[in-house]
Design a protein around this motif. Structure first.
Motif, mmCIF file in Angstrom:
data_model
loop_
_atom_site.group_PDB
_atom_site.id
_atom_site.type_symbol
_atom_site.label_atom_id
_atom_site.label_comp_id
_atom_site.label_asym_id
_atom_site.label_seq_id
_atom_site.Cartn_x
_atom_site.Cartn_y
_atom_site.Cartn_z
ATOM 1 N N GLY A 1 -0.569 12.341 8.932
ATOM 2 C CA GLY A 1 -0.841 11.837 7.587
ATOM 3 C C GLY A 1 -2.056 10.929 7.586
ATOM 4 N N HIS A 2 -2.606 10.708 8.781
ATOM 5 C CA HIS A 2 -3.759 9.817 8.909
ATOM 6 C C HIS A 2 -5.037 10.624 9.064
ATOM 7 N N ALA A 3 -6.122 10.069 8.540
ATOM 8 C CA ALA A 3 -7.436 10.630 8.807
ATOM 9 C C ALA A 3 -7.691 10.520 10.303
ATOM 10 N N GLY B 1 -5.007 0.664 3.365
ATOM 11 C CA GLY B 1 -3.662 1.083 3.755
ATOM 12 C C GLY B 1 -3.847 2.224 4.734
ATOM 13 N N ASP B 2 -2.893 3.146 4.821
ATOM 14 C CA ASP B 2 -3.098 4.341 5.633
ATOM 15 C C ASP B 2 -3.706 5.410 4.742
ATOM 16 N N ILE B 3 -4.705 6.129 5.273
ATOM 17 C CA ILE B 3 -5.368 7.128 4.429
ATOM 18 C C ILE B 3 -5.447 8.493 5.108
ATOM 19 N N GLY C 1 -3.840 9.594 -0.275
ATOM 20 C CA GLY C 1 -3.657 10.886 0.387
ATOM 21 C C GLY C 1 -2.739 10.872 1.596
ATOM 22 N N HIS C 2 -2.042 9.775 1.845
ATOM 23 C CA HIS C 2 -1.282 9.600 3.095
ATOM 24 C C HIS C 2 0.179 10.005 2.939
ATOM 25 N N ILE C 3 0.899 9.345 2.047
ATOM 26 C CA ILE C 3 2.258 9.785 1.697
ATOM 27 C C ILE C 3 2.435 9.612 0.188
ATOM 28 N N THR D 1 0.829 -1.221 0.000
ATOM 29 C CA THR D 1 0.000 0.000 0.000
ATOM 30 C C THR D 1 0.855 1.258 0.000
ATOM 31 N N HIS D 2 1.917 1.293 0.809
ATOM 32 C CA HIS D 2 2.816 2.455 0.806
ATOM 33 C C HIS D 2 4.127 2.103 1.495
ATOM 34 N N ALA D 3 5.081 3.039 1.431
ATOM 35 C CA ALA D 3 6.467 2.709 1.769
ATOM 36 C C ALA D 3 6.804 2.736 3.253
ATOM 37 N N HIS D 4 5.955 3.297 4.108
ATOM 38 C CA HIS D 4 6.311 3.350 5.534
ATOM 39 C C HIS D 4 6.714 1.969 6.041
ATOM 40 N N LEU D 5 7.711 1.962 6.947
ATOM 41 C CA LEU D 5 8.286 0.684 7.372
ATOM 42 C C LEU D 5 7.303 -0.230 8.081
ATOM 43 N N ASP D 6 6.288 0.344 8.732
ATOM 44 C CA ASP D 6 5.335 -0.553 9.393
ATOM 45 C C ASP D 6 4.467 -1.279 8.361
ATOM 46 N N HIS D 7 4.667 -0.971 7.083
ATOM 47 C CA HIS D 7 3.996 -1.706 6.005
ATOM 48 C C HIS D 7 4.990 -2.437 5.090
ATOM 49 N N SER D 8 6.242 -1.942 5.042
ATOM 50 C CA SER D 8 7.166 -2.460 4.021
ATOM 51 C C SER D 8 8.443 -3.112 4.550
HETATM 52 ZN ZN LIG Z 1 1.860 4.981 6.853
#
Ligand SMILES: [Zn+2]
Length: 640
Positions: free
Chosen positions: A582-584, A353-355, A330-332, A243-250
């Motif tokens: 960056g989060h809703a 993902g994160d939005i 819309g997050h990063i 979903t996106h590059a932040h480490l808690d996802h990647s």
């Molecule tokens: Zn994130």
């Protein structure tokens, strides 16, 4: 003959019958999700402007046309011809010819001018030279990540094509099962923030969505060893979607390759680059902290080599029974809401993902409009009943107040920030505040990977909010190039100078004070009562950032010279300015669901503390009468 070969044979016959008689087809092949058509008549193909688009919609496939190698004109001659077709203002900086595939990669400052209206200049190029052009942007701020990734992919071109061909055959294989079901298994980030990982499975296909670490709890990784994931072997997985590059996802994606995974990662192009940057840093930080990283940098390169970049809105076959579409989250930079269409109209699932629901200075708000969606897997970082954030205007006002007060005391403002996302948002706020005289002009020092991450942002302006994109296209208005920004690249000496100097603002990683140069800034400034430590982003439980926020003023810190731990008394002011996340927030999450079109039947609330996921789940149930869940890790849901 295998079913894929038979399929390609039939496609070749069908394409040949659709084409005018003067255009020949010498071969058709799958490369990843694309169908590649080789021809001896590339110029004639390009003459018929609409032909490729018509074929694509008729066959419902993404189509690329490439010339047979032996009909290609000399690269030297082709170069001259291309440069005479492309307007000089496009700023072409490099032409790279690949004879084996008939492709020419054109690097330009203004790719739009090489592409032309609806691709007219690209077609003009093929008409002239026969080569298939591909365009990339010269980054307006030099980025070592972007150039390393590009050079690496160039060097690995042959091997990458093998990967793509293999993946292509895998995607288009014959469906084996006549059973029908859709399941989601949670491998992490349920009733917790961090280690995002899910398996979406059908009788035919298993897809892993995200594979992150947990900030502040390095040992807690996703449950990859279960049979749904790697327990049955790495070849059990068909695809990975990020979903996106932040480490808690990647962070743990490269680990898959160490375990023998050899399939694709689907994500956006900027996410690919940012992911490489953040994963390499993750290894660096682990090494500095004396931990053994779970994989080495070779595995990061494998991950990049296996990445198939997709653009927002492209509907892409990723398995015989699954189509994937990425939408702006819309997050990063490059973040995506991932929509899966399963079977022929069988079922639809979207992973948020994160939005961020509302527009920010950097991005348009998250997309929540889909052809169909029955189940939504929704992040809940700020899903708690009191998680209402200050709106952006108030947040900016509060930040400026903190800066002014600190400036008047002759102090420095230290802001821990994620390199990717919040830092660039801060840069835009600070640049405008100084330009308009809201706060005094002063240097803004950027430490850690912030400068590099900013350079990556400027490489992909089409992923940014429209008005910001336009400013980046004009060098003299590019806000990221403003004079006050200083990239700290001189290490400890430069930090000491800044700490001893005039009032200033320092943006430094890591965003949750879990390591990185922010630790060094705390050593320099921690005892100064005139300076202010200002939190602008989410601080997860268990991180030093959260502890300081909740009042700790004696903090454990590694002594720089000896590496021994000592205790630092924190005398700085500590402020939290919320509204920049960056989060809703809770309202944003509810709005995302409320205005979602169509509204889903079921929602899984994930990626939030236990109470946040439960609060959000029960609120959505009561307000919108949908079936909602706050799953735990290792649960499986069956939908069909
Ligand atoms: Zn994130």
């Amino acid at each position: 003959m295998s079913s894929v070969d038979q399929q390609l044979d039939e496609l070749r016959t069908e394409i040949t019958s659709e084409l005018p008689s003067d255009i020949s087809v010498s071969e058709v092949k799958y490369e990843g999700p694309e169908l590649v058509v080789y021809t001896r008549d590339p110029k004639e193909f390009a003459q018929q402007g609409d032909l490729i688009r018509q074929l694509a919609s008729k066959l419902r496939k993404r189509i690329t046309v490439r010339p047979d190698p032996d009909v290609l004109s000399e690269p030297r001659k082709a170069r001259e011809q291309i440069l005479s077709v492309v307007p000089e203002d496009a700023g072409v900086s490099d032409l790279d010819f690949h004879k084996d595939t008939g492709e020419v990669v054109i690097e330009a400052e203004k790719p739009g001018m090489v592409i032309g209206r609806h691709g007219s200049t690209l077609r003009e190029i093929t008409k002239e030279v026969g080569w298939t052009p591909e365009v990339v942007r010269t980054p307006p701020i030099e980025s070592s990540t972007v150039s390393n990734v590009r050079n690496f992919l160039k060097q690995e071109r042959d091997e990458r094509r093998d990967v793509l061909e293999r993946v292509g055959r895998q995607i288009h294989r014959e469906e084996m099962s006549d059973e029908e079901y859709v399941r989601i298994t949670t491998l992490g980030c349920c009733r917790e923030v961090g280690r995002a990982a899910f398996i979406l499975s059908t009788p035919e296909t298993r897809i892993l969505i995200d594979c992150g670490d947990k900030p502040g709890a390095e040992g807690e990784v996703p449950y990859l060893q279960v049979p749904e994931a790697l327990g049955a072997g790495a070849s059990n997985l068909d695809a990975v979607v990020l979903t996106h590059a932040h480490l808690d996802h990647s962070a743990l994606l490269p680990l898959l390759f160490k375990y023998g995974y050899d399939g694709p990662i689907y994500t956006t192009e900027p996410t690919r680059d940012l992911m490489g940057l953040l994963q390499l840093d993750y290894l660096d930080v682990a090494a500095k902290e004396g931990r053994t990283p779970p994989y080495d940098s070779e595995m990061v390169r494998e991950a990049i080599k296996h990445t198939i970049p997709l653009e927002y809105g492209d509907v892409t076959d990723i398995a015989p029974d699954v189509k994937l579409t990425l939408h702006n989250a819309g997050h990063i930079l490059g973040s995506a809401v991932c929509h899966f269409h399963i079977g022929d109209g069988l079922y639809n699932v979207a992973f948020s993902g994160d939005i961020h629901y509302d527009d920010t200075r950097l991005f348009n708000g998250a997309v929540n409009d889909f052809p169909r969606v029955e189940t939504l897997v929704l992040e809940s970082t700020y899903g708690g009943r009191n998680d209402y954030q200050t709106d952006q205007d108030d947040a900016e006002r509060n930040l400026k107040k903190v800066i002014k007060e600190t400036y008047e005391k002759d102090g420095k403002v230290l802001i821990p920030a994620f390199a990717v996302g919040r830092s660039q948002e801060m840069m835009l706020v600070l640049e405008e505040a100084m330009r308009s005289g809201d706060i005094p002009e002063m240097p803004v020092h950027l430490d850690g990977m912030i400068w590099e991450a900013t350079a990556i942002h400027t490489t992909y302006p089409e992923y940014l909010r429209d008005d910001l994109r336009d400013r980046i296209f004009h060098d003299d208005e590019n806000p990221f190039l403003a004079d006050q920004f200083n990239h700290i690249d001189g290490g400890e000496e430069e930090r000491q100078e800044v700490a001893d100097g005039e009032p200033c603002i320092i943006l430094s990683t890591s965003g949750m004070v879990t390591g990185g140069p922010i630790m060094s800034w705390l050593r320099h400034l921690g005892s100064d009562p005139d300076s202010t430590l200002t939190f602008v982003g989410y601080q997860a439980q268990g991180t030093l950032g959260r502890r300081i926020q909740s009042g700790w003023d004696e903090i454990p810190i590694d002594d720089d010279d000896t590496g021994r731990q000592s205790t630092l008394s924190l005398n700085m002011d500590v402020e939290t300015v919320d509204g920049f996340s960056g989060h809703a927030d809770r309202q944003g999450l509810e709005n995302f669901v409320k205005t979602m079109n169509p509204r889903p039947e079921k929602v899984l609330c994930v990626h939030g503390d236990e109470s946040s996921t439960q609060d959000l789940s029960s609120a959505l149930y009561h307000d919108y009468n949908m079936r909602t869940f706050a799953p735990k890790n290792l649960e499986t849901f069956r939908f069909v």
